[in-house]
Design a protein around this motif. Structure first.
Motif, mmCIF file in Angstrom:
data_model
loop_
_atom_site.group_PDB
_atom_site.id
_atom_site.type_symbol
_atom_site.label_atom_id
_atom_site.label_comp_id
_atom_site.label_asym_id
_atom_site.label_seq_id
_atom_site.Cartn_x
_atom_site.Cartn_y
_atom_site.Cartn_z
ATOM 1 N N UNK A 119 0.845 -1.189 0.000
ATOM 2 C CA UNK A 119 0.000 0.000 0.000
ATOM 3 C C UNK A 119 0.887 1.248 0.000
ATOM 4 N N UNK A 120 0.504 2.252 -0.783
ATOM 5 C CA UNK A 120 1.294 3.474 -0.847
ATOM 6 C C UNK A 120 1.229 4.228 0.474
ATOM 7 N N UNK A 121 2.376 4.709 0.912
ATOM 8 C CA UNK A 121 2.431 5.489 2.144
ATOM 9 C C UNK A 121 1.781 6.859 1.940
ATOM 10 N N UNK A 122 1.402 7.484 3.037
ATOM 11 C CA UNK A 122 0.851 8.831 2.994
ATOM 12 C C UNK A 122 1.877 9.867 3.442
ATOM 13 N N UNK A 123 3.109 9.421 3.709
ATOM 14 C CA UNK A 123 4.172 10.321 4.104
ATOM 15 C C UNK A 123 5.509 9.755 3.636
ATOM 16 N N UNK A 124 6.521 10.609 3.611
ATOM 17 C CA UNK A 124 7.879 10.190 3.268
ATOM 18 C C UNK A 124 8.606 9.892 4.573
ATOM 19 N N UNK A 125 9.220 8.711 4.676
ATOM 20 C CA UNK A 125 9.745 8.226 5.953
ATOM 21 C C UNK A 125 11.274 8.277 5.973
ATOM 22 N N UNK A 126 11.816 8.056 7.166
ATOM 23 C CA UNK A 126 13.244 8.255 7.393
ATOM 24 C C UNK A 126 14.112 7.298 6.585
ATOM 25 N N UNK A 127 13.670 6.058 6.401
ATOM 26 C CA UNK A 127 14.476 5.107 5.628
ATOM 27 C C UNK A 127 14.682 5.586 4.195
ATOM 28 N N UNK A 128 13.675 6.232 3.615
ATOM 29 C CA UNK A 128 13.806 6.752 2.262
ATOM 30 C C UNK A 128 14.868 7.847 2.199
ATOM 31 N N UNK A 129 14.893 8.703 3.205
ATOM 32 C CA UNK A 129 15.873 9.791 3.237
ATOM 33 C C UNK A 129 17.281 9.239 3.441
ATOM 34 N N UNK A 130 17.406 8.227 4.269
ATOM 35 C CA UNK A 130 18.734 7.638 4.491
ATOM 36 C C UNK A 130 19.271 7.000 3.208
ATOM 37 N N UNK A 131 18.392 6.310 2.480
ATOM 38 C CA UNK A 131 18.820 5.727 1.201
ATOM 39 C C UNK A 131 19.214 6.818 0.205
ATOM 40 N N UNK A 132 18.452 7.900 0.215
ATOM 41 C CA UNK A 132 18.758 9.005 -0.689
ATOM 42 C C UNK A 132 20.105 9.636 -0.341
ATOM 43 N N UNK A 133 20.366 9.831 0.941
ATOM 44 C CA UNK A 133 21.630 10.428 1.367
ATOM 45 C C UNK A 133 22.807 9.556 0.967
ATOM 46 N N UNK A 134 22.633 8.241 1.093
ATOM 47 C CA UNK A 134 23.700 7.324 0.684
ATOM 48 C C UNK A 134 23.937 7.401 -0.812
ATOM 49 N N UNK A 135 22.867 7.568 -1.561
ATOM 50 C CA UNK A 135 22.989 7.680 -3.017
ATOM 51 C C UNK A 135 23.748 8.950 -3.401
ATOM 52 N N UNK A 136 23.447 10.045 -2.739
ATOM 53 C CA UNK A 136 24.091 11.305 -3.061
ATOM 54 C C UNK A 136 25.563 11.329 -2.658
ATOM 55 N N UNK A 137 25.948 10.441 -1.762
ATOM 56 C CA UNK A 137 27.347 10.391 -1.333
ATOM 57 C C UNK A 137 28.237 9.710 -2.359
ATOM 58 N N UNK A 138 27.650 9.037 -3.344
ATOM 59 C CA UNK A 138 28.446 8.367 -4.383
ATOM 60 C C UNK A 138 28.823 9.355 -5.479
#
Length: 311
Positions: free
Chosen positions: A88-107
């Motif tokens: 089911x689609x979430x109704x908010x953006x959660x911390x795990x998504x931000x952590x994955x994004x931060x790791x992606x931007x570090x590459x």
């Protein structure tokens, strides 16, 4: 793509900063829904990643442009609502998504240029996600850019907003809005603009979707309910099944028109038996209900309570 005139100044300023090699590491595109913030985002990112841009515009034919068009560019990631474990689609953006994004931007960038990420809607981040994003904003990697998009930036923590270069998309004046609507082929632009509260983007969207007919339907519903002819339960179910937030927008707008008509000693559009003070309270309640529909409470009960107060 037709570029709205209210984009020109923002675009020119960003491109001037690009020419000076002074682009910020974080942008916040904010303002009312319908003003083309997401089109602006796509246009800007395409030009930033393009191998052969011209005045900030993407060429559309280089390898980078083709990958971006296919949604597979390795140096761009778009973050939005994710899925829960049950699908089911979430109704908010959660911390795990931000952590994955931060790791992606570090590459490192695979194309040797910008590494770009967008968060849309950024005002849907929960508190933990916003706190996690602060670390990335405070310590940005070289040649990375984070672009946040929000219709309601006030929902975001001030600590996030203050660390972004803010681009506010504001409503243009009425003559400019009407001229643009006429250019886009909208029938009766004056009525469409009035229905959208002066927002030309929403006026176009609602005209194309046939929402102006829904506006009239809402007014007829409220008039019937005020006269004792309507069924609040049936009406609430119909509103919930057919775009409740938009119907509540039109309902609040109709009540505002009723209040203005009474102030001018004229007959209002709804023939309500409520006094002016009660009309103002109902207007506030309609807007609160529109907000509450985004939460966990049952929409049918929220609408039934609101419509019951009107009757």
């Amino acid at each position: 793509m037709s570029i709205p005139p209210w984009h020109v100044e923002h675009w020119t300023r960003l491109q001037a900063r690009r020419e000076r090699d002074a682009l910020p590491h974080a942008l916040l595109l904010c303002g009312p829904r319908g003003l083309g913030k997401r089109d602006f985002l796509q246009r800007f990112v395409r030009g930033l990643l393009c191998m052969h841009p011209s005045n900030g515009e993407a060429c559309g034919s280089c390898r980078s442009c083709l990958l971006f068009a296919a949604g597979t560019h390795p140096d761009y990631v778009a973050l939005s609502y994710g899925l829960r474990k049950d699908g089911v689609q979430r109704s908010e953006i959660v911390v795990d998504q931000i952590r994955e994004l931060s790791a992606r931007l570090a590459t490192s960038s695979q194309f040797g240029g910008w590494q770009i990420a967008s968060i849309d809607p950024a005002d849907a981040m929960n508190a933990a996600a916003a706190n996690a994003l602060l670390k990335t904003l405070e310590e940005p990697a070289s040649q990375t850019m984070l672009i946040l998009v929000a219709d309601e930036a006030w929902r975001m923590p001030a600590t996030i907003r203050s660390r972004c270069q803010r681009i506010d998309f504001q409503l243009p004046d009425e003559p400019a809005s009407l001229a643009w609507l006429q250019q886009t082929g909208i029938r009766d632009p004056q009525a469409a603009l009035a229905a959208a509260g002066g927002n030309p983007g929403l006026a176009r969207i609602w005209s194309e979707e046939g929402a102006l007919a829904q506006r009239q339907e809402v007014r007829k519903d409220l008039t019937a309910l005020a006269a004792g002819r309507g069924d609040a339960i049936e009406m609430g179910k119909r509103w919930l099944d057919g775009g409740a937030e938009q119907r509540l927008w039109f309902a609040a707008q109709a009540v505002a028109d009723e209040i203005r008509a009474r102030a001018a000693a004229q007959t209002g559009p709804l023939s309500s038996g409520l006094d002016t003070e009660s009309l103002g309270a109902w207007y506030d309640a309609a807007n609160r209900t529109r907000e509450a529909l985004r939460g966990p409470l049952r929409g049918d009960l929220l609408l039934l309570e609101l419509l019951g107060r009107w009757r």
